[in-house]
Enzyme design. Sequence first.
Site, PDB file in Angstrom:
ATOM      1  N   GLY A  73       5.044  24.739  65.858  1.00 49.70           N
ATOM      2  CA  GLY A  73       4.943  26.290  65.815  1.00 49.70           C
ATOM      3  C   GLY A  73       5.081  26.889  67.477  1.00 49.70           C
ATOM      4  O   GLY A  73       5.972  26.151  68.155  1.00 49.70           O
ATOM      5  N   SER A  74       4.617  27.933  67.775  1.00 52.32           N
ATOM      6  CA  SER A  74       4.696  28.424  69.020  1.00 52.32           C
ATOM      7  C   SER A  74       4.113  27.520  70.031  1.00 52.32           C
ATOM      8  O   SER A  74       3.062  27.038  69.719  1.00 52.32           O
ATOM      9  CB  SER A  74       4.231  29.822  69.063  1.00 52.32           C
ATOM     10  OG  SER A  74       2.838  30.011  68.803  1.00 52.32           O
TER      11      SER A  74
ATOM     12  N   CYS B 184      14.047  27.100  65.829  1.00 50.48           N
ATOM     13  CA  CYS B 184      13.730  26.899  67.054  1.00 50.48           C
ATOM     14  C   CYS B 184      14.818  26.308  67.885  1.00 50.48           C
ATOM     15  O   CYS B 184      14.623  26.413  68.914  1.00 50.48           O
ATOM     16  CB  CYS B 184      12.797  25.733  66.871  1.00 50.48           C
ATOM     17  SG  CYS B 184      13.038  24.467  65.811  1.00 50.48           S
TER      18      CYS B 184
ATOM     19  N   GLU C 157       5.714  20.065  68.185  1.00 50.23           N
ATOM     20  CA  GLU C 157       6.661  20.672  68.048  1.00 50.23           C
ATOM     21  C   GLU C 157       6.962  22.008  68.313  1.00 50.23           C
ATOM     22  O   GLU C 157       6.727  22.830  67.430  1.00 50.23           O
ATOM     23  CB  GLU C 157       7.686  20.115  66.723  1.00 50.23           C
ATOM     24  CG  GLU C 157       7.506  18.870  66.432  1.00 50.23           C
ATOM     25  CD  GLU C 157       8.713  18.047  67.376  1.00 50.23           C
ATOM     26  OE1 GLU C 157       9.822  18.681  67.687  1.00 50.23           O
ATOM     27  OE2 GLU C 157       8.560  16.845  67.392  1.00 50.23           O
TER      28      GLU C 157
ATOM     29  N   ARG D 166       2.455  29.011  72.369  1.00 48.42           N
ATOM     30  CA  ARG D 166       1.057  29.748  72.515  1.00 48.42           C
ATOM     31  C   ARG D 166       0.257  28.775  71.727  1.00 48.42           C
ATOM     32  O   ARG D 166      -0.968  28.491  72.268  1.00 48.42           O
ATOM     33  CB  ARG D 166       1.263  31.228  72.238  1.00 48.42           C
ATOM     34  CG  ARG D 166      -0.221  31.940  72.439  1.00 48.42           C
ATOM     35  CD  ARG D 166       0.025  33.359  71.815  1.00 48.42           C
ATOM     36  NE  ARG D 166      -0.002  33.493  70.337  1.00 48.42           N
ATOM     37  CZ  ARG D 166      -1.023  33.473  69.570  1.00 48.42           C
ATOM     38  NH1 ARG D 166      -2.336  33.091  70.031  1.00 48.42           N
ATOM     39  NH2 ARG D 166      -0.762  33.405  68.096  1.00 48.42           N
ATOM     40  N   VAL D 167       0.335  28.771  70.308  1.00 48.48           N
ATOM     41  CA  VAL D 167      -0.661  28.213  69.339  1.00 48.48           C
ATOM     42  C   VAL D 167      -0.754  26.724  69.815  1.00 48.48           C
ATOM     43  O   VAL D 167      -1.900  25.787  69.588  1.00 48.48           O
ATOM     44  CB  VAL D 167      -0.232  28.271  67.867  1.00 48.48           C
ATOM     45  CG1 VAL D 167      -1.401  27.694  67.142  1.00 48.48           C
ATOM     46  CG2 VAL D 167      -0.384  30.009  67.671  1.00 48.48           C
ATOM     47  N   GLY D 168       0.266  25.968  70.237  1.00 52.64           N
ATOM     48  CA  GLY D 168       0.542  24.587  70.659  1.00 52.64           C
ATOM     49  C   GLY D 168      -0.523  24.235  71.639  1.00 52.64           C
ATOM     50  O   GLY D 168      -1.323  23.261  71.754  1.00 52.64           O
TER      51      GLY D 168
HETATM   52  P1  NAD Z   1       3.203  30.186  62.415  1.00 52.85           P
HETATM   53  O1  NAD Z   1       2.687  31.416  62.778  1.00 52.85           O
HETATM   54  O2  NAD Z   1       3.546  29.737  61.221  1.00 52.85           O
HETATM   55  O3  NAD Z   1       2.252  29.061  63.379  1.00 52.85           O
HETATM   56  C1  NAD Z   1       2.285  27.821  62.808  1.00 52.85           C
HETATM   57  C2  NAD Z   1       1.212  26.928  62.493  1.00 52.85           C
HETATM   58  O4  NAD Z   1       0.020  27.406  63.385  1.00 52.85           O
HETATM   59  C3  NAD Z   1       0.730  27.792  60.980  1.00 52.85           C
HETATM   60  O5  NAD Z   1       0.415  26.770  60.023  1.00 52.85           O
HETATM   61  C4  NAD Z   1      -0.522  28.821  61.660  1.00 52.85           C
HETATM   62  O6  NAD Z   1      -1.491  28.813  60.584  1.00 52.85           O
HETATM   63  C5  NAD Z   1      -1.116  28.014  62.679  1.00 52.85           C
HETATM   64  N1  NAD Z   1      -1.774  29.029  63.435  1.00 52.85           N
HETATM   65  C6  NAD Z   1      -1.182  30.249  64.002  1.00 52.85           C
HETATM   66  N2  NAD Z   1      -2.107  30.709  64.895  1.00 52.85           N
HETATM   67  C7  NAD Z   1      -3.072  29.805  65.037  1.00 52.85           C
HETATM   68  C8  NAD Z   1      -4.360  29.845  65.964  1.00 52.85           C
HETATM   69  N3  NAD Z   1      -4.616  30.767  66.610  1.00 52.85           N
HETATM   70  N4  NAD Z   1      -5.075  28.759  65.699  1.00 52.85           N
HETATM   71  C9  NAD Z   1      -4.725  27.476  65.193  1.00 52.85           C
HETATM   72  N5  NAD Z   1      -3.498  27.680  64.421  1.00 52.85           N
HETATM   73  C10 NAD Z   1      -3.092  28.852  64.137  1.00 52.85           C
HETATM   74  O7  NAD Z   1       4.522  29.967  63.295  1.00 52.85           O
HETATM   75  P2  NAD Z   1       4.988  30.369  64.665  1.00 52.85           P
HETATM   76  O8  NAD Z   1       3.916  29.784  65.637  1.00 52.85           O
HETATM   77  O9  NAD Z   1       5.226  31.878  64.642  1.00 52.85           O
HETATM   78  O10 NAD Z   1       6.392  29.629  64.804  1.00 52.85           O
HETATM   79  C11 NAD Z   1       7.628  29.979  65.292  1.00 52.85           C
HETATM   80  C12 NAD Z   1       7.585  29.182  66.559  1.00 52.85           C
HETATM   81  O11 NAD Z   1       7.592  27.897  66.415  1.00 52.85           O
HETATM   82  C13 NAD Z   1       8.677  29.335  67.325  1.00 52.85           C
HETATM   83  O12 NAD Z   1       8.224  29.505  68.930  1.00 52.85           O
HETATM   84  C14 NAD Z   1       9.611  28.224  67.158  1.00 52.85           C
HETATM   85  O13 NAD Z   1      10.373  28.020  68.326  1.00 52.85           O
HETATM   86  C15 NAD Z   1       8.641  27.094  66.970  1.00 52.85           C
HETATM   87  N6  NAD Z   1       9.453  26.021  66.200  1.00 52.85           N
HETATM   88  C16 NAD Z   1       9.252  25.072  66.738  1.00 52.85           C
HETATM   89  C17 NAD Z   1       9.944  23.985  65.777  1.00 52.85           C
HETATM   90  C18 NAD Z   1      10.501  22.783  66.509  1.00 52.85           C
HETATM   91  O14 NAD Z   1      10.506  21.837  65.785  1.00 52.85           O
HETATM   92  N7  NAD Z   1      10.186  22.477  67.768  1.00 52.85           N
HETATM   93  C19 NAD Z   1      10.277  24.353  64.718  1.00 52.85           C
HETATM   94  C20 NAD Z   1      10.010  25.641  64.135  1.00 52.85           C
HETATM   95  C21 NAD Z   1       9.572  26.562  65.001  1.00 52.85           C
END
Ligand code: NAD
Length: 497
Positions: free
Chosen positions: A188-189, A244, A210, A191-193
Amino acid sequence: MANFDDTLQRARLAFSSGKTRNVSFRRKQLENLLRCYEEHENEIISALEADLRRPKQESLIVETEFMKNDIRHILFQLDEWVQSEKPPKSFVNMMDDVQIYNDPFGVVLVIGAWNYPLQLLLVPVASAIAAGNCVVIKPSEIAANCAKFIADVIPKYLDNDCYPVVCGGPSETAELLNQRFDYIFYTGSTRVGKIIHAAANKYLTPTTLELGGKSPCYIDKSVDMRTAVKRILWGKLINCGQTCIAPDYILCSKEVQEKFIVEAKDVLKEWYGENIQSSPDLSRVINANNFQRLLGLMKSGRVAVGGNYDASERFIEPTILVDVKETDPIMEEEIFGPILPIFNVESAYDAIKFINAREKPLVIYVFSNSNKLVKEFRRSTTSGGFSSNETIMHCGVDVLPFGGVGMSGMGRYHGKYGFETFTHKKSCLGKDLSPLGEKLSSARYPPYSDRKGSLLSFLLRKRRPLPNLHLSHVLAIGLGVGLTVLTNYYLQKSSTD
Ligand code: NAD
């Protein structure tokens, strides 16, 4: 508020029962998962269409076929991967059993993202199963139809105690993160990472992140522009730019920019026709929030291609922006949509400087006919991945690790790298209690002396590994006898000193 105690308790008990350590059990689960993908392909395609208006061909290539091939790869290689490694031994361990044992971590958590809602979740899940873990599976709530499919269908194919599915958004995930896991794999993002990483810190849980970021694409004037434009636009527009590893922005000279725009207009017409909105081959933006965010980013620079949108369908026309400034929002945040800004640089050197002044990208793309220039880019920059004259496809090469570096992530997976991510490499040294071995190593015991010290230095000195097993056995026996005599001599001498 969700309570995950019971789910975790059942998964922990299942792991301690030892059933996931059985390789046949893991194989059976993976075969079931493969069967699930085969039996529900149409439902998966429909769920992706409902969430993202994803065209069937894209869903097949980047989700169902990708996931099936991933499992087939694991099933072909699993027996080999699970074997302990027997690394070449040093002289001092010649008579010992030295091996690296592949231990599962235990109960792991895999959290998926919405943009490739099945693949990004279930590929790491398959790796974790292969490595012998129990897995808590958490789909992204934002791709609601896919999350429902995962929650309803996956439990019919997998052992429910070992592989529970849990659903929910940020608050449920925060609650889940209060539980103790043995490994967390998050996509995911950034920020959440950071939130996930901070939560993992409580128990020092190892984590793979990731993440995303801005992946640049440099083009020089030596390229065949038509081919370059097709490969770059396909990488940008698949899943409506919500990828991504989509090329985030272009770096090139003004001269290259002009040629790029001419070809891009033509390619877009060839692919989507005169009325792009009516083409069935372009996905839509996932939700209203992201749609509004993208409209905000479109205010940077000047529209050279596209620029139309329709909020009722969350449609944004493939758009190319020029005259953008470094400080424009579109050049500062990850775009994650069908908008491609071009930033002008004078030379490849300037492009490298521009990239190195920013966070390390998930991937760097270089389009050039010059091998020298491609090598120079690869050598002078740091990124999760690197690809020349192609976009996206490096992710499908199953012998390559996939992952970011710095702010674009930590850790890697796909194929064997996925298995290794979910495996603890346990160092194992096995000795026997024979008098010969004891004699050989007894110089380590007090009372210490210079003679014992120099004997130990001689025994421990790093030597080139012996060429083959048979020779090493012969040498080991010869050396064993020789060293016993020598050790006896030294020990007798030091006791009489
Ligand atoms: P998303 O909103 O689906 O969030 C990802 C996960 O995090 C979800 O399961 C969600 O429930 C959880 N989440 C969201 N907010 C949270 C919080 N505050 N606390 C705990 N968990 C939380 O996805 P996203 O973050 O919008 O995804 C898009 C981002 O992911 C982009 O930055 C993209 O580049 C990145 N991404 C990376 C890869 C990779 O393989 N490197 C692949 C796809 C997407």
